[in-house]
Design a protein around this motif. Sequence first.
Motif, PDB file in Angstrom:
ATOM      1  N   LYS A   1      71.394 -58.466 109.881  1.00 21.86           N
ATOM      2  CA  LYS A   1      70.442 -59.522 109.575  1.00 21.86           C
ATOM      3  C   LYS A   1      70.726 -60.088 108.185  1.00 21.86           C
ATOM      4  O   LYS A   1      71.240 -59.392 107.296  1.00 21.86           O
ATOM      5  CB  LYS A   1      69.005 -58.991 109.635  1.00 21.86           C
ATOM      6  CG  LYS A   1      68.540 -58.673 111.042  1.00 21.86           C
ATOM      7  CD  LYS A   1      67.038 -58.401 111.061  1.00 21.86           C
ATOM      8  CE  LYS A   1      66.542 -58.198 112.496  1.00 21.86           C
ATOM      9  NZ  LYS A   1      65.064 -58.014 112.549  1.00 21.86           N
ATOM     10  N   THR A   2      70.393 -61.364 107.998  1.00 21.72           N
ATOM     11  CA  THR A   2      70.549 -61.982 106.684  1.00 21.72           C
ATOM     12  C   THR A   2      69.371 -61.601 105.793  1.00 21.72           C
ATOM     13  O   THR A   2      68.322 -61.139 106.273  1.00 21.72           O
ATOM     14  CB  THR A   2      70.606 -63.509 106.797  1.00 21.72           C
ATOM     15  OG1 THR A   2      69.329 -63.987 107.279  1.00 21.72           O
ATOM     16  CG2 THR A   2      71.704 -63.965 107.744  1.00 21.72           C
TER      17      THR A   2
ATOM     18  N   LEU B   1      64.403 -48.925 101.944  1.00 27.88           N
ATOM     19  CA  LEU B   1      65.052 -48.291 103.096  1.00 27.88           C
ATOM     20  C   LEU B   1      65.083 -49.231 104.294  1.00 27.88           C
ATOM     21  O   LEU B   1      66.111 -49.366 104.970  1.00 27.88           O
ATOM     22  CB  LEU B   1      64.324 -46.996 103.465  1.00 27.88           C
ATOM     23  CG  LEU B   1      64.556 -45.793 102.546  1.00 27.88           C
ATOM     24  CD1 LEU B   1      63.473 -44.738 102.771  1.00 27.88           C
ATOM     25  CD2 LEU B   1      65.938 -45.192 102.810  1.00 27.88           C
ATOM     26  N   LEU B   2      63.966 -49.895 104.539  1.00 27.48           N
ATOM     27  CA  LEU B   2      63.901 -50.820 105.661  1.00 27.48           C
ATOM     28  C   LEU B   2      64.841 -52.000 105.447  1.00 27.48           C
ATOM     29  O   LEU B   2      65.567 -52.404 106.375  1.00 27.48           O
ATOM     30  CB  LEU B   2      62.466 -51.314 105.850  1.00 27.48           C
ATOM     31  CG  LEU B   2      62.259 -52.362 106.963  1.00 27.48           C
ATOM     32  CD1 LEU B   2      62.694 -51.813 108.318  1.00 27.48           C
ATOM     33  CD2 LEU B   2      60.795 -52.808 107.003  1.00 27.48           C
ATOM     34  N   ARG B   3      64.838 -52.568 104.240  1.00 29.69           N
ATOM     35  CA  ARG B   3      65.728 -53.692 103.957  1.00 29.69           C
ATOM     36  C   ARG B   3      67.187 -53.297 104.176  1.00 29.69           C
ATOM     37  O   ARG B   3      67.955 -54.026 104.811  1.00 29.69           O
ATOM     38  CB  ARG B   3      65.537 -54.176 102.514  1.00 29.69           C
ATOM     39  CG  ARG B   3      66.527 -55.294 102.124  1.00 29.69           C
ATOM     40  CD  ARG B   3      66.414 -55.714 100.674  1.00 29.69           C
ATOM     41  NE  ARG B   3      65.117 -56.299 100.398  1.00 29.69           N
ATOM     42  CZ  ARG B   3      64.166 -55.713  99.686  1.00 29.69           C
ATOM     43  NH1 ARG B   3      64.379 -54.500  99.156  1.00 29.69           N
ATOM     44  NH2 ARG B   3      63.012 -56.303  99.492  1.00 29.69           N
ATOM     45  N   THR B   4      67.560 -52.144 103.665  1.00 33.75           N
ATOM     46  CA  THR B   4      68.949 -51.683 103.796  1.00 33.75           C
ATOM     47  C   THR B   4      69.316 -51.498 105.264  1.00 33.75           C
ATOM     48  O   THR B   4      70.404 -51.902 105.703  1.00 33.75           O
ATOM     49  CB  THR B   4      69.129 -50.358 103.027  1.00 33.75           C
ATOM     50  OG1 THR B   4      68.734 -50.555 101.666  1.00 33.75           O
ATOM     51  CG2 THR B   4      70.575 -49.904 103.075  1.00 33.75           C
TER      52      THR B   4
ATOM     53  N   MET C   1      66.644 -67.347  97.452  1.00 32.88           N
ATOM     54  CA  MET C   1      67.349 -68.562  97.053  1.00 32.88           C
ATOM     55  C   MET C   1      68.635 -68.759  97.866  1.00 32.88           C
ATOM     56  O   MET C   1      69.057 -69.885  98.112  1.00 32.88           O
ATOM     57  CB  MET C   1      67.668 -68.515  95.559  1.00 32.88           C
ATOM     58  CG  MET C   1      68.630 -67.398  95.155  1.00 32.88           C
ATOM     59  SD  MET C   1      68.763 -67.263  93.342  1.00 32.88           S
ATOM     60  CE  MET C   1      70.239 -66.218  93.211  1.00 32.88           C
ATOM     61  N   CYS C   2      69.257 -67.645  98.270  1.00 33.31           N
ATOM     62  CA  CYS C   2      70.472 -67.706  99.079  1.00 33.31           C
ATOM     63  C   CYS C   2      70.645 -66.366  99.782  1.00 33.31           C
ATOM     64  O   CYS C   2      69.982 -65.384  99.449  1.00 33.31           O
ATOM     65  CB  CYS C   2      71.702 -68.023  98.218  1.00 33.31           C
ATOM     66  SG  CYS C   2      72.087 -66.757  96.976  1.00 33.31           S
ATOM     67  N   ASN C   3      71.549 -66.336 100.752  1.00 35.61           N
ATOM     68  CA  ASN C   3      71.832 -65.086 101.468  1.00 35.61           C
ATOM     69  C   ASN C   3      73.024 -64.336 100.877  1.00 35.61           C
ATOM     70  O   ASN C   3      73.175 -63.143 101.091  1.00 35.61           O
ATOM     71  CB  ASN C   3      72.092 -65.364 102.950  1.00 35.61           C
ATOM     72  CG  ASN C   3      70.816 -65.671 103.706  1.00 35.61           C
ATOM     73  OD1 ASN C   3      69.765 -65.099 103.414  1.00 35.61           O
ATOM     74  ND2 ASN C   3      70.888 -66.570 104.678  1.00 35.61           N
ATOM     75  N   ALA C   4      73.870 -65.050 100.135  1.00 33.68           N
ATOM     76  CA  ALA C   4      75.048 -64.426  99.536  1.00 33.68           C
ATOM     77  C   ALA C   4      74.654 -63.611  98.304  1.00 33.68           C
ATOM     78  O   ALA C   4      73.574 -63.796  97.736  1.00 33.68           O
ATOM     79  CB  ALA C   4      76.067 -65.497  99.154  1.00 33.68           C
ATOM     80  N   ARG C   5      75.534 -62.731  97.895  1.00 35.75           N
ATOM     81  CA  ARG C   5      75.279 -61.924  96.690  1.00 35.75           C
ATOM     82  C   ARG C   5      75.581 -62.758  95.453  1.00 35.75           C
ATOM     83  O   ARG C   5      76.724 -63.160  95.221  1.00 35.75           O
ATOM     84  CB  ARG C   5      76.160 -60.665  96.704  1.00 35.75           C
ATOM     85  CG  ARG C   5      75.924 -59.747  95.504  1.00 35.75           C
ATOM     86  CD  ARG C   5      74.611 -59.004  95.648  1.00 35.75           C
ATOM     87  NE  ARG C   5      74.373 -58.125  94.508  1.00 35.75           N
ATOM     88  CZ  ARG C   5      73.621 -58.454  93.457  1.00 35.75           C
ATOM     89  NH1 ARG C   5      73.048 -59.636  93.413  1.00 35.75           N
ATOM     90  NH2 ARG C   5      73.442 -57.606  92.473  1.00 35.75           N
ATOM     91  N   VAL C   6      74.570 -63.041  94.683  1.00 35.26           N
ATOM     92  CA  VAL C   6      74.705 -63.723  93.396  1.00 35.26           C
ATOM     93  C   VAL C   6      74.091 -62.811  92.346  1.00 35.26           C
ATOM     94  O   VAL C   6      72.959 -62.357  92.505  1.00 35.26           O
ATOM     95  CB  VAL C   6      73.999 -65.096  93.403  1.00 35.26           C
ATOM     96  CG1 VAL C   6      73.986 -65.697  91.998  1.00 35.26           C
ATOM     97  CG2 VAL C   6      74.682 -66.046  94.383  1.00 35.26           C
ATOM     98  N   GLU C   7      74.830 -62.525  91.294  1.00 34.66           N
ATOM     99  CA  GLU C   7      74.367 -61.541  90.316  1.00 34.66           C
ATOM    100  C   GLU C   7      74.276 -62.146  88.924  1.00 34.66           C
ATOM    101  O   GLU C   7      75.248 -62.707  88.416  1.00 34.66           O
ATOM    102  CB  GLU C   7      75.313 -60.338  90.277  1.00 34.66           C
ATOM    103  CG  GLU C   7      74.816 -59.212  89.385  1.00 34.66           C
ATOM    104  CD  GLU C   7      75.738 -57.993  89.418  1.00 34.66           C
ATOM    105  OE1 GLU C   7      75.379 -56.987  88.775  1.00 34.66           O
ATOM    106  OE2 GLU C   7      76.799 -58.059  90.055  1.00 34.66           O
TER     107      GLU C   7
END
Length: 319
Positions: free
Chosen positions: A108-109, A98-101, A130-136
């Motif tokens: 925030k990044t 919840l806090l992260r969301t 490892m990065c701020n972008a969404r990598v799946e």
Amino acid sequence: MIVVLTGGTGGAKFVDGLRQVVPAKDLTIIVNTGDDLEWWGLSISPDLDSITYVLAGLLSKERGWGVKGDTFFCLQAMGELGEPIWFHAGDRDLAVHLLRTKLLRQGKTLTEVAADIATRMGVQARILPMCNARVETRVDTPIGELSFEEYFVQRWYQDPVNSVRFAGAEKSEPAPGVVDAILSASVVLLAPSNPVTSIGPILAIPGITDALKQTRSPVAAISPIVGGKAVSGPAGILMAAQGLPVSIAGVAQAYRDFLDVLVVDSTDAKAAEALKKSGLRVHCTKTIMSTADEKADLARQVLALFSAESAVHAGSELS
């Protein structure tokens, strides 16, 4: 500064050992985020959470994930309401999600959020995604492509695997501080994590493998394969799907571009001798970590090896 690339339960165990033998402020942990998912509308980062919990002394030792002593009342209630519950988020775990969301929605990044949550939990080590972008991480199976959590948690990694890819990796870049940490490290360690889906996503981020090649510090990896089998989880299955031998040789092959030392279990002493003939330095010891003492002992042995390896880089011979 000790830099660790990590993901999964094996990685969390190794970090648990490190925190027992070195000051937390000397640790920089670069964490896999290829497992991240959205669950019940919340942003979940399983590996970031496990590393944060273990450094805060909160990780459940019984499960290897989540918060020790957690309850699951929300999970039960969501199931009663007809919502999917295959991803077992505990109640205290949900507070972090919840806090992260909330923080991500404020702009925030992920790097900033990880640091904020770590600070609130009293963690002094530096934790970097490892990065701020969404990598799946995507796992191709006969029933179609699955996210890693669908493959691993929902379906208990029972599906045959054709291949694995890291969607979005090619367009991403390392999170701030990641490359600098690797280049300025005194030692770089690859935890005994799944080479394909825990370390693989990190290496897929443009610039990280290059940094590992360029760093002047030695780089060592601890093998998650013992006696030709994964210590836990689907590492063997996924290595085979990616064309890697399910052996310590396969681990060495996965990291061949930058690896200086491979740490393997004593069970693999004979295979280690064969690897040494290829020119790779291999160290045999007990790598299975069942107790807190065993985690700390492995951390001490690896760090001692790195001290010797630093001497090699200075012109001495590794003992």
